[in-house]
Design a protein around this motif. Structure first.
Motif: not given
Lengths: 562, 254
Positions: A230-248
């Motif tokens: 997770i990067h960023g700050f209030v109002g502007n977070y960027e959350v890297e997730i992985t779902q069944n091997g796919n990153n987004k």
């Protein structure tokens, strides 16, 4: 420089001494204190008010600012922790920058705590006013930091709290993501039989929640999904997730932590064997499938909780035991059920009724002491009974342990990504237990449900709504203003910076970076204003706005100066 | 009249200041000797603030923050500990270390706030007035404490204390963790060196002096003084001025 311009640069402090009815004025001479304040350097106006925070008091401040052309305001009254926002707004309405206001605490930390020493209290109040004026003289106007808000919500955890929060946010019209690490929503609710109060079917609640979550307008449910970073700050977070091997990467404005809790591994507790010695959680599906044939059932409360290792109360186990005991008793009135407890926790208007009913149905309650834990023997439990002063032997063919909910083992990892704290049991720690129960100190991140401490379903839903409502206070705006009292590397100090990077290492929020020109840069939106970098900066180049070295030194000098 | 100590407290906004407010709300009574300066985090408390207060003759300084693990800013109080420990080491050199104290008071510990402040007041009462209080404190001691304030604020000390946690608690770039005791040894040595160096700088403020006269004035071995002079020359803080009767005289450089 003309006389007019010179006058503009001069510091003109107005001091307002609040009587707070008799809270302050009843002990010390506020009029005298105001007169004393009037003699302090830089002070061009001073007065005392019965209640400075009242409409009359606030008007007096505004009038004095206009009439005396004040450019600093000091109020000596209660505490900045409750009243600073009010007075800042007041001076702001009179055209003064809100950061040109300074608070002096002469009630909570003076007259209330020195009630038998009026003289000492007055001397202290006078010093505090002097210090407050000294700091006020050095105050500088600051701008609030304006941030754009990405009006999208994220909820981490698809249990009852998370679903409630996500439904609430999405129904308010905000695009919302709901992330669940398991393949299915609903969390532990999927395994439960009936819920207290009123013995509602757990499946009914969970099915309703899941079907609502799966048919929404603005809600996107992502199951089997993990958070990578997770990067960023209030109002502007960027959350890297992985779902069944796919990153987004999800771009969101707020994050709600609803990760819930885990079950305690019961191995080694009271002879746990998973067969005839099981936990309440394992009892639930057996109740659902009507598998309970036992004639003598013993339940042990606080099994693994409220001890040195886990000092907290898991809060749901008393009611779970009462509910399950009653369900069994109602099906088979001949079953003998004994509940061994340390204290019973049945708060509110509904829960105590369970206890009363349990007593009426003949469920036996036996109190045990933490120093004399029940001893589980083959087919019987030995428990010392304080009232008769000797051991009792209670036969069992089913022993049920009321084990606590514990914090998730991966809470620390998530906490570090979010820059939020956990407490000593590894549960998440809110910003303030009473004043900000659904917030984290980190702006834009909120908390609800058993991630904070174990709570039941009713409370989980309420806390999910609460967190969603707090998140919506941010999401409902296109921009937001955050505190301008941050760390700063002023242009005039740039030559002092040696680029040693120690500030970057001590900053808990990673708000200090090296930019493309290899220069230290402070991302003010990420900065929470703690000031650690300023106290650490090897060349004293960093300035902590509103708590500058100069301002703090002026307070010290005002007090210690001879 | 009995001695009433003049005390200063630095309180973090979120825990100890809130605890102090709670003491008020609960009407806990304690002696009124301590004035409070509010900072957002105990990690903001620069050693120079503490030393400055003592230099002015304040009898005792209390530093308070959130309990370890409860910091509103996650780890600010860990930094506060390091800065406080260094300040205390410095103050040991002049016997003022027992006039400062560090404590953790949470927002819910109103009663405890009253207790620890009362205890501090009593302890300082027993200790008596600061040798720097009163109308004519010892000039030499003032200069020593001033040297401490400047030394604690020196680039070297700030770098050492700022890096301490990183170096002793995490791996360095070579994947090694430096032992804390060894780091403390380096700190202790640096503290003495920087203290002596800043005493030299202060001694040279009014007039230029020889190594020998500095050595007798500061009661430090001349060979050590000479080493310091060379270091200070390297830092462009001291310069050679002239030779008088075969003795080099050194001056302060601005």
């Amino acid at each position: 420089m003309t006389e007019e311009e010179k006058k503009e640069d001069d510091v003109r402090v107005g001091v307002f001494i609040c009587h707070c009815g008799s809270n302050i004025g009843g002990l010390i001479d506020c009029k005298g204190l105001a007169d004393y304040a009037g003699t302090l350097p830089g002070v061009t106006h001073s007065e005392d008010n019965l209640y400075t925070c009242s409409e009359t008091g606030l008007t007096a401040i505004k009038t004095a600012i206009k009439e005396n052309n004040l450019n600093r305001v000091v109020v000596a009254s209660c505490t900045p922790r409750t009243h600073e926002p009010l007075f800042r707004e007041c001076v702001s309405e009179a055209g003064l920058n809100p950061y040109l206001f300074n608070f002096v605490n002469i009630r909570d930390q003076c007259t209330w705590v020195h009630m038998k020493d009026a003289e000492g209290a007055y001397a202290k109040a006078a010093d505090l006013v002097k210090m407050g004026v000294a700091k006020a003289e050095k105050l500088e106007p600051l701008d609030m930091i304006k941030l754009d808000i990405n009006q999208v919500g994220l909820v981490i955890g698809g249990g009852v709290t998370g679903i409630s929060a996500a439904l609430n946010l999405s129904r308010q019209g905000f695009k919302t993501y709901l992330i669940e690490k398991e393949a299915q929503l609903g969390g532990r609710l999927n395994n439960l039989y009936k819920l207290f109060p009123h013995d509602i079917d757990a499946s009914e609640i969970v099915n309703r929640l899941i079907s609502n979550a799966n048919n929404p307008k603005n809600l996107e449910v992502l199951t089997s999904t993990q958070i990578v970073n997770i990067h960023g700050f209030v109002g502007n977070y960027e959350v890297e997730i992985t779902q069944n091997g796919n990153n987004k990467t999800l771009k969101v404005g707020t994050i709600i932590v609803a990760v819930g809790s885990s079950l305690l591994d019961p191995k080694g507790l009271f002879g746990y064997n998973g067969q005839n010695i099981i936990t309440q959680y394992e009892l639930e599906p057996k109740l659902k499938n009507n598998q309970i044939k036992a004639k003598d059932i013993v339940m042990i409360q606080c099994a693994g909780s409220r001890n040195d290792k886990r000092p907290y109360c898991s809060s749901v186990c008393c009611m779970t035991a009462l509910k399950n005991a009653l369900i069994i008793k109602e099906k088979n009135p001949d079953t003998h059920i004994s509940i061994l407890f340390r204290d019973l926790y049945t708060p509110g208007t509904e829960y105590e009724e369970y206890y009363r009913k349990a007593r009426e149905k003949g469920i036996i309650f036996i109190n045990y002491d933490v120093d004399r834990n029940p001893n589980v023997e083959e087919n019987q439990v030995r428990v010392y009974n304080e009232y008769i002063g000797e051991d009792m032997l209670i036969p069992y063919d089913l022993l049920v342990l009321s084990t606590p909910l514990v914090a998730n083992t991966d809470n620390k990892v998530l906490a570090q990504m979010l820059k939020v704290p956990t407490e000593s049991n590894n549960f998440f720690l809110e910003a303030h237990v009473k004043l900000r129960p659904s917030d984290f100190a980190t702006a834009g991140v909120f908390i609800g449900g058993s991630a904070k401490w174990p709570v039941d379903i009713t409370e989980s839903i309420a806390q999910g709504y609460s967190a969603a409502s707090r998140a919506s206070t941010i999401l409902s705006h296109k921009t937001i203003e955050v505190d301008g009292a941050t760390s700063n590397l002023p242009v005039y100090n740039k030559n002092l910076c040696s680029g040693c990077e120690i500030c970057m290492k001590v900053c808990p929020f990673h708000a200090i970076v090296k930019n493309e020109d290899d220069e230290i840069e402070i991302i003010e939106a990420l900065c929470k204003g703690c000031g650690v970098c300023g106290a650490t900066c090897t060349n004293q180049a960093i300035v902590i706005k509103h708590f500058t070295d100069d301002q703090i030194m002026s307070e010290i000098l005002a007090y210690g100066g001879k | 009249m009995s001695f009433e100590p003049k005390l200063l407290g630095f309180l973090c906004n979120w825990c100890s200041y809130a605890g102090a407010d709670l003491a008020g709300v609960s009407r806990i009574q304690y002696p009124p000797n301590m004035r409070v300066i509010r900072v957002m985090c105990s990690g903001r408390i620069d050693p120079k603030f503490i030393v400055q207060a003592l230099e002015l003759g304040i009898d005792g300084v209390y530093v308070m923050g959130c309990h370890i693990g409860d910091c509103h800013y996650l780890e600010g109080n860990y930094e506060a500990v390091k800065k406080y420990e260094m300040t205390r080491e410095f103050l040991k050199l002049v016997g003022l270390d027992n006039r400062i104290r560090l404590d953790w008071v949470s927002a819910s510990e109103g009663v405890r706030f009253g207790e620890v402040v009362s205890k501090f007041v009593n302890d300082i009462k027993e200790l008596g007035p600061s040798p720097l209080s009163g109308d004519s404190p010892d000039k030499d001691l003032i200069n020593k404490v001033r040297a401490i304030r400047l030394a604690a604020g020196s680039n070297r000390m700030r770098a050492l204390v700022g890096r301490e946690r990183k170096i002793t608690e995490e791996d360095n770039v070579y994947g090694e963790k430096y032992p804390l005791e060894k780091y403390k040894e380096i700190m202790s040595q640096a503290i003495i060196e920087e203290y002596e160096r800043h005493r030299i700088l202060i001694a040279l403020e009014d007039e230029s002096k020889s190594v020998k006269s500095l050595a007798s004035e500061l009661s430090v071995d001349p060979s050590i003084i000479l080493e310091h002079i060379l270091t200070l020359k390297g830092r462009a803080q001291v310069d050679f001025q002239e030779i008088i009767k075969n003795t080099p005289i050194y001056m302060r450089r601005e």
